[in-house]
Scaffold this motif. Structure first.
Motif, mmCIF file in Angstrom:
data_model
loop_
_atom_site.group_PDB
_atom_site.id
_atom_site.type_symbol
_atom_site.label_atom_id
_atom_site.label_comp_id
_atom_site.label_asym_id
_atom_site.label_seq_id
_atom_site.Cartn_x
_atom_site.Cartn_y
_atom_site.Cartn_z
ATOM 1 N N PHE A 1 0.577 -1.237 -0.124
ATOM 2 C CA PHE A 1 -0.040 -0.115 -0.053
ATOM 3 C C PHE A 1 0.884 1.243 -0.097
ATOM 4 C CE2 PHE A 1 -3.005 -3.175 1.193
ATOM 5 C CZ PHE A 1 -4.148 -2.696 0.951
ATOM 6 N N GLY B 1 -3.355 -0.408 -3.247
ATOM 7 C CA GLY B 1 -2.573 -1.459 -2.828
ATOM 8 C C GLY B 1 -3.008 -2.651 -3.009
ATOM 9 N N ASP C 1 -9.179 -1.033 -2.490
ATOM 10 C CA ASP C 1 -8.719 -0.486 -1.130
ATOM 11 C C ASP C 1 -7.800 0.635 -1.742
ATOM 12 O OD1 ASP C 1 -10.018 -2.025 0.833
ATOM 13 O OD2 ASP C 1 -8.211 -3.464 0.447
ATOM 14 N N PRO D 1 -4.487 3.472 -1.535
ATOM 15 C CA PRO D 1 -3.035 3.207 -1.028
ATOM 16 C C PRO D 1 -3.040 3.934 0.309
ATOM 17 C CG PRO D 1 -3.342 4.958 -2.989
ATOM 18 C CD PRO D 1 -4.706 4.464 -2.695
ATOM 19 N N SER D 2 -1.777 3.708 0.851
ATOM 20 C CA SER D 2 -1.531 4.736 2.086
ATOM 21 C C SER D 2 -1.393 6.067 1.554
ATOM 22 C CB SER D 2 -0.144 3.933 2.642
ATOM 23 O OG SER D 2 0.861 4.019 1.526
ATOM 24 N N TYR E 1 4.510 -1.021 -5.709
ATOM 25 C CA TYR E 1 4.739 -0.115 -4.433
ATOM 26 C C TYR E 1 6.255 0.315 -4.033
ATOM 27 C CZ TYR E 1 5.738 -4.992 -3.377
ATOM 28 O OH TYR E 1 6.560 -6.193 -3.296
#
Length: 638
Positions: free
Chosen positions: A188, A203, A207, A209-210, A376
């Motif tokens: 992520f 990620g 969902d 990503p961070s 990532y």
């Protein structure tokens, strides 16, 4: 252990803090960012050590999710699962609860390199992990996204240029403080998803990503070297649309072998297990891959992917004309989906359907969810200490794919060890390390922090120099006692069981040693064993066990009074007898390496002015890596 029924998902979610303002406290000993395999093991381990722990994850309902393949263990990986379990981790017991197809890989070779493996029911696995976290004292779960780390001036009495003291959430709430922070962001961290020519942030499918602020903090504020890796996952196939009669059926082991040393059986009964199915690619698959390369931006990029779990595009390009295996694996007892292991792909969804239908068994298959690729950020792991703490930053620990590894098992092992050391740091206890001479976890961490990675790192038995000693069967004896007495991450219940097993094995070995007969008498008592007629000497029961056609059960049938009390250890005794002579020969080498590992190197040493005979190249390597000890792996990188 297997009689406990996990609570339903809603019960778990109802007890999770949804907002930081609902937290009972705004300061913790340890904060763990990420709820994957590394994060859950880290949070549970930190809490077991005694730290007040907060687990922050974007979605609480995905805690413990199996993002890719629904399986656990394998060659090398199964060793890690056994060791995580020996240290009271979660994944081994979760595998026993959720497993639906158990098998031991590599059985044709010696027991030291056997690979315990299980296909898993995705829902059961997730429920078990969430149940364990819910019942773990000193552990709080918070749903949220971390915007950035709180960074301050370092403690001048400790090495490091910065200090992390907590986190800021993306919702703008008050900062949450902690003595230690563990990042387990998986795929992520600045993650990007690829399907065909389409790219989107994330990620995992579905969902986000961070936060970009987290990557910025690591790269710009803390000055860490960041790299980029990629991975992928195959499409999920509707089971009823597959012609399984055109595949080769692969049944599970008739007697499932549990991962956990606390379990004598698995939840899934032998007769309830599901089979896997084997099929192969065809020339048509190669043709579809080549015709669609211009539609596949993920495969065209230079970012390194996993060497040992490559996409079908990579396989076709690297090995043209070869017939590749495709395993069709069940996703759950009641799931209507199959996971096609070996068909990871990132081409457009309509092309994915064309490709899978080139395989006879899948000629009418339908795709439930298309495959996709992920790219990532990861942190170059040579910047970490053996405790998995960032050398230049006090209070910051990293575990899992953020360190350049691939796989649930590698992530879980790092998460547990980072959780242990983050908690010990927060509680003012010294860090602990695992030697590569005593565990696969030690091999994994030493490889990462000493050598770094140029591609996603996967564990294999060949990476362990002392693999005859580091077997799946003896992980409890190697690690559980240390985990309780020194590390403090093991419960008294598990410790007592390990002590009972250790004492029982020692008594059994002593009993075998006391059985001394001449070769003539052994041949009379066991006429079918292959002792040479010309051999005339005294042999012990332990000596006899080293013969291929002799088992502990055979000896116990001849000497029931002496050996029958130890029948529960029969398989372990058979294995111990095979490897004991070799392990005895290795003891001196192990002791030498452990002595060198205890020779610590100052982190502020100036290698360029060191008055010793070293080449400029070696000085540059030492200055870049800054090894913590004079270890075996430190010597190998020179």
């Amino acid at each position: 252990m297997l009689t406990k029924k996990p609570p339903v998902l809603q019960s778990f979610l109802s007890l999770v803090s949804r907002r930081a303002s609902h937290l009972a406290r705004q300061q913790y000993d340890v904060i763990v960012v990420g709820g994957g395999h590394a994060g859950t093991e880290a949070a549970a381990a930190a809490a077991r050590v005694g730290a007040e722990t907060l687990l922050v994850t974007q979605k609480t309902n995905t805690i413990g999710a199996l993002s890719c393949n629904p399986s656990l263990g394998g060659v090398g990986k199964g060793h890690l699962v056994k060791e995580v379990d020996a240290l009271d981790g979660l994944c081994g017991r979760a595998g026993d609860w959720a497993g639906i197809h158990f098998s031991i890989l590599n059985r044709s070779k010696g027991p030291a390199v056997w690979g315990p493996r299980a296909q898993l029911d995705r829902q059961r696995y997730r429920e078990f992990i969430q149940s364990e976290l819910l019942s773990t004292p000193r552990l709080t779960v918070l749903e949220g996204s971390v915007e950035e780390l709180l960074v301050t001036e370092p403690n001048p009495e400790e090495p490091g240029h910065h200090r992390v003291t907590g986190i800021h959430l993306a919702n703008g709430s008050h900062p949450i403080l902690a003595s230690s922070v563990i990042l387990t962001t998986g795929t992520f961290l600045s993650g990007s998803l690829f399907v065909g020519q389409t790219t989107s942030p994330g990620g995992r499918i579905g969902d986000a990503p961070s936060s970009a602020g987290l990557s910025h903090t690591l790269r710009e504020r803390l000055g860490l070297r960041i790299g980029r890796l990629r991975t992928g996952t195959p499409p999920r196939i509707v089971k009823d649309t597959v012609d399984l009669s055109l595949t080769n059926l692969h049944p599970p082991d008739s007697h499932p072998t549990p991962f956990s040393f606390l379990n004598t059986h698995t939840r899934c009964k032998p007769e309830e297990q599901l089979p896997c199915y084997l099929t192969h690619t065809t020339p048509g698959v190669d043709r579809v891959v080549r015709e669609s390369l211009h539609l596949n931006c993920h495969i065209q990029q230079d970012t390194k992917g996993p060497r040992y779990c490559p996409s079908i595009e990579s396989r076709v390009l690297r090995f043209p004309g070869r017939r590749h295996q495709v395993w069709l694996e069940p996703e759950g007892l009641n799931s209507d989906l199959l996971y096609p292991q070996g068909l990871s792909m990132t081409m457009p969804p309509d092309v994915q359907l064309r490709l899978i239908r080139e395989i006879p068994a899948l000629h009418r298959a339908e795709i439930h969810t298309p495959g996709y690729g992920v790219q990532y950020d990861f942190v170059c792991p040579t910047q970490l200490s053996p405790a998995l703490q960032v050398k230049s930053t006090q209070g910051l620990f990293l575990a899992g794919q953020i360190n350049g590894t691939t796989g649930y098992e590698e992530a879980a092992a790092q998460g547990l060890w980072a959780g242990v050391n983050a908690a010990r740091s927060a509680l003012s206890m010294p860090p602990v390390a695992l030697s590569r001479t005593e565990s696969y976890i030690g091999v994994l961490i030493d490889d990462l922090v000493s050598r770094g990675v140029t591609e996603p790192y996967r564990m294999f038995t060949s990476r362990a120099e002392f693999r005859t000693s580091l077997r799946p069967d003896n992980a409890d004896l190697r690690l559980t006692l240390k985990g309780f007495e020194e590390v403090r991450c093991v419960s008294s219940l598990r410790y007592q069981e390990a002590v009972r097993v250790r004492d029982g094995l020692q008594d059994a070995l002593a009993a075998l040693q006391t059985l001394t007969l001449s070769t003539h008498l052994w041949r009379k008592k066991l006429p079918d064993i292959g002792i040479s007629e010309s051999k005339s000497t005294i042999l012990t029961g332990m000596d006899l066990l080293q013969y291929n056609n002799v088992s502990f059960e055979m000896l116990a049938s001849v000497f029931p009074e002496c050996l029958s009390p130890y029948m529960e250890f029969s398989q372990r005794l058979n294995i111990e007898a095979v490897y004991r002579p070799h392990c005895d020969l290795q003891k001196k080498e192990i002791e030498r390496i452990q002595k060198e590992e205890n020779m610590t190197l100052p982190q502020d040493i100036d290698y360029f002015s060191l008055p010793v005979s070293l080449s400029q190249e070696v000085r540059e390597i030492l200055d870049r890596v800054r090894p913590s000890t004079v270890s075996l792996d430190t010597q190998s990188i020179l």
